[in-house]
Design an enzyme around this catalytic site. Structure first.
Site, PDB file in Angstrom:
ATOM      1  CE  LYS A   2      -3.830  -2.492   2.165  1.00 25.53           C
ATOM      2  NZ  LYS A   2      -3.008  -3.647   2.429  1.00 25.53           N
TER       3      LYS A   2
HETATM    4  O1  LIG Z   1      -9.326  -3.860   1.533  1.00 25.73           O
HETATM    5  C1  LIG Z   1      -8.595  -4.663   1.748  1.00 25.73           C
HETATM    6  C2  LIG Z   1      -7.130  -4.432   1.453  1.00 25.73           C
HETATM    7  C3  LIG Z   1      -6.164  -5.382   1.952  1.00 25.73           C
HETATM    8  N1  LIG Z   1      -6.495  -6.289   2.655  1.00 25.73           N
HETATM    9  C4  LIG Z   1      -5.461  -7.024   2.970  1.00 25.73           C
HETATM   10  O2  LIG Z   1      -5.640  -8.614   2.797  1.00 25.73           O
HETATM   11  C5  LIG Z   1      -5.419  -9.617   3.724  1.00 25.73           C
HETATM   12  C6  LIG Z   1      -6.732  -9.999   4.401  1.00 25.73           C
HETATM   13  O3  LIG Z   1      -6.505 -11.030   5.183  1.00 25.73           O
HETATM   14  P1  LIG Z   1      -7.685 -11.975   6.074  1.00 25.73           P
HETATM   15  O4  LIG Z   1      -6.832 -12.676   7.112  1.00 25.73           O
HETATM   16  O5  LIG Z   1      -8.268 -12.967   4.825  1.00 25.73           O
HETATM   17  O6  LIG Z   1      -8.732 -11.270   6.507  1.00 25.73           O
HETATM   18  C7  LIG Z   1      -4.715  -8.754   4.848  1.00 25.73           C
HETATM   19  O7  LIG Z   1      -3.399  -8.751   4.528  1.00 25.73           O
HETATM   20  C8  LIG Z   1      -5.420  -7.318   4.680  1.00 25.73           C
HETATM   21  O8  LIG Z   1      -4.269  -6.381   5.030  1.00 25.73           O
HETATM   22  C9  LIG Z   1      -7.869  -6.263   3.134  1.00 25.73           C
HETATM   23  O9  LIG Z   1      -8.148  -7.124   4.075  1.00 25.73           O
HETATM   24  N2  LIG Z   1      -8.653  -5.370   2.588  1.00 25.73           N
END
Ligand SMILES: O=c1ccn([C@@H]2O[C@H](COP(=O)(O)O)[C@@H](O)[C@H]2O)c(=O)[nH]1
Length: 273
Positions: A96
């Site tokens: 990001k």
């Molecule tokens: O809108 C967003 C952007 C990035 N993320 C990132 O994706 C993963 C989600 O992890 P889970 O454990 O499957 O929930 C994480 O690295 C977030 O920082 C997001 O969730 N939403």
């Protein structure tokens, strides 16, 4: 990696799964803490057990930065391991980033050239000159945050500017950037109902969709509203896969959870035929 290559891998593996490597030393099996590089040991075991089920891995850099030099080294070893052993797999640095032009160029060099990632997530807030330096890299992909999965997305992203929601402005404006073909977008699985409108603006682009699993997003809804002719989706799950077990069977349990998602994806792909 080219988009064509990614699409071909999706068809070959019958999967558009992205596995998030959000490796947290407090959550990994305790026996791994005896390893010299516990973060890499965990990642390697997860990759070895799941690489046939997914087309992408997404380490979120926060989980590595949090451990300082030790974390950066583990991130470097993880991406090198992927590039050496599974060059067909698409890699995403979920970092990001985005800054004034010359700084963005340094970020792009760091993640594309030094680490060797195929793509990076970018915040669009600083606009054109902060994004275009990433787009200048051939066969590398810039994944712009459009509509994120969290509650805070409603603070700004859905607010209207000249009658248009800000995330739609981001999508529309980004299409005018130089080398816009190298763009993909982040849309949260928790916002699946917005995907129909999003597809009107970016019908052909790939969307990285986090938020299934731990955040409760529905894979079925994401596919219903978000799939295009090329599939056009990379659906991410991090905690829901990598922390399936805290025991010695953690990697095989992760593979089971990944396989459950891959099978649902296969069904979705069949229904496209
Ligand atoms: O809108 C967003 C952007 C990035 N993320 C990132 O994706 C993963 C989600 O992890 P889970 O454990 O499957 O929930 C994480 O690295 C977030 O920082 C997001 O969730 N939403």
């Amino acid at each position: 990696m080219t988009t064509e290559h990614l699409i071909s891998e999706i068809h070959k593996k019958q999967s558009f799964l992205c596995i998030g490597l959000d490796t947290d030393l407090e959550k990994i099996p305790p026996h791994l803490l005896e390893e010299e590089d516990a973060i890499f040991a965990f990642n390697k075991a997860i990759i070895d057990a799941t690489h046939h089920l997914c087309v992408a891995y997404k380490p979120n850099t926060a989980f590595y930065e949090a451990y300082g030099i030790k974390g950066w080294k583990a991130l470097g070893k993880t991406i090198a391991y992927l590039n050496e052993n599974h060059p067909e797999i698409f890699t995403i640095a979920d970092a990001k980033r985005g800054d004034i032009g010359n700084t963005s160029t340094r970020y792009a060099k760091a993640f594309f050239e030094e680490f060797g990632f195929d793509s990076i997530t970018i915040a669009p807030y600083m606009g054109k000159d902060s994004v275009e330096p990433f787009l200048a890299f051939e066969n590398k992909h810039t994944i712009l945050l459009a509509l994120t999965s969290n509650e805070g997305a409603f603070d700004f992203q859905t607010q209207k500017v000249d009658g248009v929601p800000l995330y739609e402005k981001v999508l529309q404006t980004s299409l005018t950037y130089k080398n816009a073909d190298n763009l993909m977008y982040v849309v949260g699985a928790t916002k699946a109902s917005y995907l129909a409108e999003i597809r009107k603006i970016v019908p052909k682009s790939f969307l990285l969709v986090p938020g299934v699993g731990a955040q409760g997003g529905s894979l079925k809804e994401v596919c219903h509203f978000g799939m295009n002719q090329d599939i056009g989706l990379l659906v991410n799950s991090s905690r829901g896969i990598i922390y399936a077990s805290k025991n010695r069977d953690f990697a095989s349990q992760a593979a089971l959870n990944a396989e459950a998602l891959q099978r649902q994806m296969q069904e979705e792909l069949k229904s496209m035929d």
